[in-house]
Design an enzyme around this catalytic site. Structure first.
Site, mmCIF file in Angstrom:
data_model
loop_
_atom_site.group_PDB
_atom_site.id
_atom_site.type_symbol
_atom_site.label_atom_id
_atom_site.label_comp_id
_atom_site.label_asym_id
_atom_site.label_seq_id
_atom_site.Cartn_x
_atom_site.Cartn_y
_atom_site.Cartn_z
ATOM 1 N N GLY A 47 0.699 -1.346 -0.022
ATOM 2 C CA GLY A 47 0.176 0.099 0.081
ATOM 3 C C GLY A 47 0.965 1.389 -0.008
ATOM 4 N N ASN A 48 0.274 2.352 0.151
ATOM 5 C CA ASN A 48 1.085 3.730 0.259
ATOM 6 C C ASN A 48 0.422 4.535 1.438
ATOM 7 O OD1 ASN A 48 -0.998 5.438 -0.976
ATOM 8 N ND2 ASN A 48 -0.890 3.984 -2.420
ATOM 9 N N ARG A 49 1.334 5.471 1.610
ATOM 10 C CA ARG A 49 0.832 6.653 2.688
ATOM 11 C C ARG A 49 -0.221 7.432 2.259
ATOM 12 N NH1 ARG A 49 6.402 8.345 4.992
ATOM 13 N NH2 ARG A 49 4.880 9.871 5.692
#
Ligand code: CTP
Length: 219
Positions: free
Chosen positions: A28-30
Protein backbone atom coordinates in the site's frame (compact mmCIF):
# COMPACT_ATOMS: atom_id res chain seq x y z
CA UNK A 1 -28.82 24.52 -5.19
CA UNK A 2 -26.82 27.65 -6.01
CA UNK A 3 -23.01 27.84 -6.27
CA UNK A 4 -20.41 27.86 -9.02
CA UNK A 5 -20.74 24.07 -9.53
CA UNK A 6 -24.54 23.86 -9.25
CA UNK A 7 -25.93 21.27 -11.66
CA UNK A 8 -22.48 19.72 -12.20
CA UNK A 9 -21.57 16.13 -11.39
CA UNK A 10 -18.11 15.83 -9.85
CA UNK A 11 -16.27 12.53 -9.34
CA UNK A 12 -13.41 12.45 -6.86
CA UNK A 13 -11.06 9.55 -6.07
CA UNK A 14 -9.30 9.62 -2.72
CA UNK A 15 -7.05 7.67 -0.41
CA UNK A 16 -4.59 4.86 -1.05
CA UNK A 17 -5.19 1.51 -2.68
CA UNK A 18 -4.14 -1.73 -1.02
CA UNK A 19 -2.88 -4.52 -3.25
CA UNK A 20 -3.20 -7.90 -1.56
CA UNK A 21 -0.26 -10.30 -1.44
CA UNK A 22 -1.97 -13.03 0.59
CA UNK A 23 -4.91 -13.13 3.06
CA UNK A 24 -2.98 -11.15 5.70
CA UNK A 25 -0.59 -8.87 3.75
CA UNK A 26 -0.78 -6.12 1.18
CA UNK A 27 1.31 -3.50 -0.63
CA UNK A 28 0.00 0.00 0.00
CA UNK A 29 1.01 3.60 0.27
CA UNK A 30 0.89 6.41 2.80
CA UNK A 31 -2.21 8.35 1.89
CA UNK A 32 -4.68 9.45 4.56
CA UNK A 33 -7.33 10.45 2.01
CA UNK A 34 -7.79 13.82 3.76
CA UNK A 35 -7.07 15.93 0.69
CA UNK A 36 -9.49 14.03 -1.55
CA UNK A 37 -12.22 14.04 1.10
CA UNK A 38 -11.72 17.80 1.56
CA UNK A 39 -11.99 18.28 -2.22
CA UNK A 40 -15.24 16.27 -2.29
CA UNK A 41 -16.71 18.40 0.53
CA UNK A 42 -15.57 21.63 -1.15
CA UNK A 43 -17.19 20.63 -4.47
CA UNK A 44 -20.41 19.86 -2.59
CA UNK A 45 -20.21 23.31 -0.98
CA UNK A 46 -20.17 24.85 -4.48
CA UNK A 47 -23.40 23.02 -5.27
CA UNK A 48 -22.06 19.99 -7.17
CA UNK A 49 -23.49 16.49 -7.00
CA UNK A 50 -20.44 14.61 -5.72
CA UNK A 51 -19.45 10.96 -6.04
CA UNK A 52 -16.42 9.96 -3.95
CA UNK A 53 -14.58 6.73 -4.73
CA UNK A 54 -12.57 6.04 -1.59
CA UNK A 55 -9.73 3.62 -0.96
CA UNK A 56 -9.24 2.19 2.54
CA UNK A 57 -9.24 5.25 4.87
CA UNK A 58 -10.43 6.11 8.35
CA UNK A 59 -12.55 9.14 7.47
CA UNK A 60 -16.23 10.06 7.79
CA UNK A 61 -18.19 10.57 4.60
CA UNK A 62 -18.85 14.29 3.99
CA UNK A 63 -22.59 15.03 4.29
CA UNK A 64 -24.46 14.90 1.03
CA UNK A 65 -21.66 13.07 -0.81
CA UNK A 66 -22.21 9.64 -2.40
CA UNK A 67 -19.34 7.39 -1.30
CA UNK A 68 -18.21 4.18 -2.96
CA UNK A 69 -15.60 2.21 -0.99
CA UNK A 70 -12.94 0.21 -2.79
CA UNK A 71 -9.69 -1.49 -1.77
CA UNK A 72 -7.52 -2.20 -4.79
CA UNK A 73 -6.48 -0.23 -7.86
CA UNK A 74 -8.51 -2.66 -10.01
CA UNK A 75 -11.62 -1.97 -7.91
CA UNK A 76 -11.01 1.79 -8.02
CA UNK A 77 -10.59 1.62 -11.80
CA UNK A 78 -13.93 -0.21 -12.17
CA UNK A 79 -15.79 2.11 -9.78
CA UNK A 80 -14.49 5.28 -11.46
CA UNK A 81 -15.38 4.11 -14.99
CA UNK A 82 -18.79 2.97 -13.73
CA UNK A 83 -19.51 6.48 -12.35
CA UNK A 84 -19.04 8.17 -15.77
CA UNK A 85 -20.38 10.37 -17.28
CA UNK A 86 -19.47 13.30 -15.03
CA UNK A 87 -18.59 16.94 -15.70
CA UNK A 88 -15.39 16.88 -13.66
CA UNK A 89 -13.02 14.08 -12.57
CA UNK A 90 -10.54 14.87 -9.81
CA UNK A 91 -8.05 12.04 -9.31
CA UNK A 92 -6.77 12.69 -5.80
CA UNK A 93 -6.18 9.03 -4.94
CA UNK A 94 -2.67 7.69 -4.43
CA UNK A 95 -3.25 4.65 -6.62
CA UNK A 96 -0.67 1.88 -6.31
CA UNK A 97 1.32 1.81 -9.55
CA UNK A 98 2.05 -1.91 -9.15
CA UNK A 99 0.14 -4.89 -7.83
CA UNK A 100 1.27 -8.47 -7.12
CA UNK A 101 0.94 -10.65 -10.22
CA UNK A 102 -0.76 -13.32 -8.09
CA UNK A 103 -2.65 -13.11 -4.80
CA UNK A 104 -1.71 -16.15 -2.78
CA UNK A 105 -4.76 -18.04 -1.57
CA UNK A 106 -2.89 -19.09 1.58
CA UNK A 107 -0.64 -17.10 3.87
CA UNK A 108 2.92 -17.14 2.51
CA UNK A 109 5.23 -19.06 4.86
CA UNK A 110 8.89 -18.49 5.51
CA UNK A 111 10.80 -21.22 3.74
CA UNK A 112 13.66 -22.80 5.60
CA UNK A 113 17.01 -21.85 4.13
CA UNK A 114 15.82 -18.77 2.25
CA UNK A 115 16.51 -15.23 3.44
CA UNK A 116 14.76 -13.50 0.57
CA UNK A 117 11.30 -13.35 -0.96
CA UNK A 118 10.75 -12.15 -4.51
CA UNK A 119 7.41 -10.52 -5.20
CA UNK A 120 6.50 -10.10 -8.83
CA UNK A 121 4.56 -6.88 -9.40
CA UNK A 122 2.71 -5.78 -12.52
CA UNK A 123 1.50 -2.31 -13.53
CA UNK A 124 -2.02 -1.23 -12.57
CA UNK A 125 -4.20 0.62 -15.09
CA UNK A 126 -3.63 4.39 -15.03
CA UNK A 127 -7.17 5.43 -14.13
CA UNK A 128 -6.56 9.14 -14.65
CA UNK A 129 -5.01 8.74 -18.10
CA UNK A 130 -7.82 6.40 -19.12
CA UNK A 131 -10.55 8.79 -17.99
CA UNK A 132 -8.85 11.58 -19.99
CA UNK A 133 -9.18 9.67 -23.28
CA UNK A 134 -12.48 7.93 -22.52
CA UNK A 135 -15.37 8.33 -25.00
CA UNK A 136 -17.30 9.82 -22.09
CA UNK A 137 -14.44 12.15 -21.15
CA UNK A 138 -15.43 14.67 -18.47
CA UNK A 139 -15.22 18.34 -19.54
CA UNK A 140 -12.44 18.79 -16.98
CA UNK A 141 -9.93 16.13 -15.86
CA UNK A 142 -7.75 17.03 -12.89
CA UNK A 143 -4.77 15.03 -11.68
CA UNK A 144 -2.45 15.19 -8.71
CA UNK A 145 1.31 14.81 -8.78
CA UNK A 146 3.52 14.17 -5.78
CA UNK A 147 7.07 15.17 -6.58
CA UNK A 148 10.26 15.32 -4.58
CA UNK A 149 12.13 17.63 -7.02
CA UNK A 150 11.75 19.54 -10.28
CA UNK A 151 8.05 19.88 -9.48
CA UNK A 152 7.02 22.03 -12.44
CA UNK A 153 8.87 19.99 -15.06
CA UNK A 154 7.45 16.63 -13.90
CA UNK A 155 3.96 18.05 -13.25
CA UNK A 156 3.77 19.67 -16.69
CA UNK A 157 5.03 16.41 -18.20
CA UNK A 158 2.11 14.53 -16.59
CA UNK A 159 -0.33 17.27 -17.65
CA UNK A 160 0.66 16.73 -21.28
CA UNK A 161 1.26 12.95 -21.30
CA UNK A 162 -1.98 12.11 -19.51
CA UNK A 163 -3.95 14.73 -21.50
CA UNK A 164 -5.19 16.51 -18.38
CA UNK A 165 -6.78 19.93 -18.04
CA UNK A 166 -5.24 20.71 -14.64
CA UNK A 167 -2.58 19.14 -12.46
CA UNK A 168 -2.17 19.88 -8.77
CA UNK A 169 1.40 19.27 -7.68
CA UNK A 170 2.80 19.06 -4.21
CA UNK A 171 6.35 18.88 -3.08
CA UNK A 172 6.65 15.73 -0.99
CA UNK A 173 8.76 16.17 2.10
CA UNK A 174 8.26 19.95 2.34
CA UNK A 175 7.43 21.13 5.86
CA UNK A 176 3.70 21.54 6.44
CA UNK A 177 2.45 19.62 3.44
CA UNK A 178 1.75 16.16 2.13
CA UNK A 179 1.11 12.84 3.77
CA UNK A 180 -0.62 12.40 7.14
CA UNK A 181 -0.77 16.14 7.68
CA UNK A 182 -3.68 18.59 8.02
CA UNK A 183 -2.00 21.29 5.94
CA UNK A 184 -0.97 21.30 2.32
CA UNK A 185 0.47 23.54 -0.38
CA UNK A 186 -0.19 22.91 -4.06
CA UNK A 187 0.85 24.50 -7.30
CA UNK A 188 -1.75 23.91 -10.00
CA UNK A 189 -0.61 23.98 -13.64
CA UNK A 190 -2.60 24.14 -16.82
CA UNK A 191 -1.78 24.94 -20.41
CA UNK A 192 -0.83 28.62 -20.21
CA UNK A 193 -1.14 29.18 -16.49
CA UNK A 194 -0.37 28.25 -12.91
CA UNK A 195 -1.62 29.14 -9.45
CA UNK A 196 -0.21 28.49 -5.99
CA UNK A 197 -2.70 27.36 -3.35
CA UNK A 198 -1.60 27.51 0.28
CA UNK A 199 0.21 26.60 2.41
CA UNK A 200 -3.01 26.37 4.39
CA UNK A 201 -5.33 23.80 5.95
CA UNK A 202 -6.25 21.04 3.48
CA UNK A 203 -9.90 22.18 3.71
CA UNK A 204 -8.84 25.70 2.64
CA UNK A 205 -6.58 24.45 -0.17
CA UNK A 206 -9.40 22.17 -1.35
CA UNK A 207 -11.83 25.12 -1.45
CA UNK A 208 -9.36 27.17 -3.54
CA UNK A 209 -8.81 24.18 -5.84
CA UNK A 210 -12.53 23.71 -6.58
CA UNK A 211 -12.86 27.50 -7.11
CA UNK A 212 -10.19 27.11 -9.80
CA UNK A 213 -11.97 24.05 -11.23
CA UNK A 214 -15.19 26.08 -11.52
CA UNK A 215 -13.26 28.91 -13.23
CA UNK A 216 -11.55 26.60 -15.72
CA UNK A 217 -14.86 24.91 -16.49
CA UNK A 218 -16.11 28.30 -17.72
CA UNK A 219 -12.88 29.08 -19.62
N1 CTP B 1 -3.15 7.65 -11.00
C1 CTP B 1 -4.17 6.85 -11.48
N2 CTP B 1 -3.97 5.52 -11.67
C2 CTP B 1 -2.77 4.95 -11.41
C3 CTP B 1 -1.71 5.75 -10.93
C4 CTP B 1 -1.94 7.10 -10.73
O1 CTP B 1 -5.27 7.36 -11.72
N3 CTP B 1 -2.61 3.64 -11.59
C5 CTP B 1 -3.38 9.10 -10.83
C6 CTP B 1 -3.42 9.59 -9.40
O2 CTP B 1 -4.74 9.58 -8.88
C7 CTP B 1 -2.89 11.00 -9.53
C8 CTP B 1 -1.89 10.89 -10.67
O3 CTP B 1 -2.30 9.75 -11.44
O4 CTP B 1 -3.90 11.91 -9.93
C9 CTP B 1 -0.49 10.66 -10.20
O5 CTP B 1 0.28 10.42 -11.35
P1 CTP B 1 1.44 9.35 -11.36
O6 CTP B 1 2.03 9.39 -12.75
O7 CTP B 1 1.06 8.06 -10.81
O8 CTP B 1 2.35 10.03 -10.38
P2 CTP B 1 3.45 9.32 -9.67
O9 CTP B 1 3.02 8.05 -8.99
O10 CTP B 1 4.03 10.39 -8.84
O11 CTP B 1 4.30 8.89 -10.96
P3 CTP B 1 5.84 8.79 -11.06
O12 CTP B 1 6.14 7.67 -10.17
O13 CTP B 1 6.05 8.53 -12.50
O14 CTP B 1 6.33 10.15 -10.62
Amino acid sequence: MSGALAGKRVLVSAGPTFEDIDPVRFVGNRSSGKMGFAVAAAARDLGAEVVLVAGPVQLDTPDGVQRIDVRSAAQMHAAVLEALPVDVYIGAAAVADFTPRRVSEHKLKKTVGSDTLVLELVRTPDILAEVAVHPRRPALVVGFAAETHEVERYARGKLANKRLDLIAANLVGAAGSGFECDDNALTVYWDGGERRLGPAAKTEVAARLVDLVAERLQA
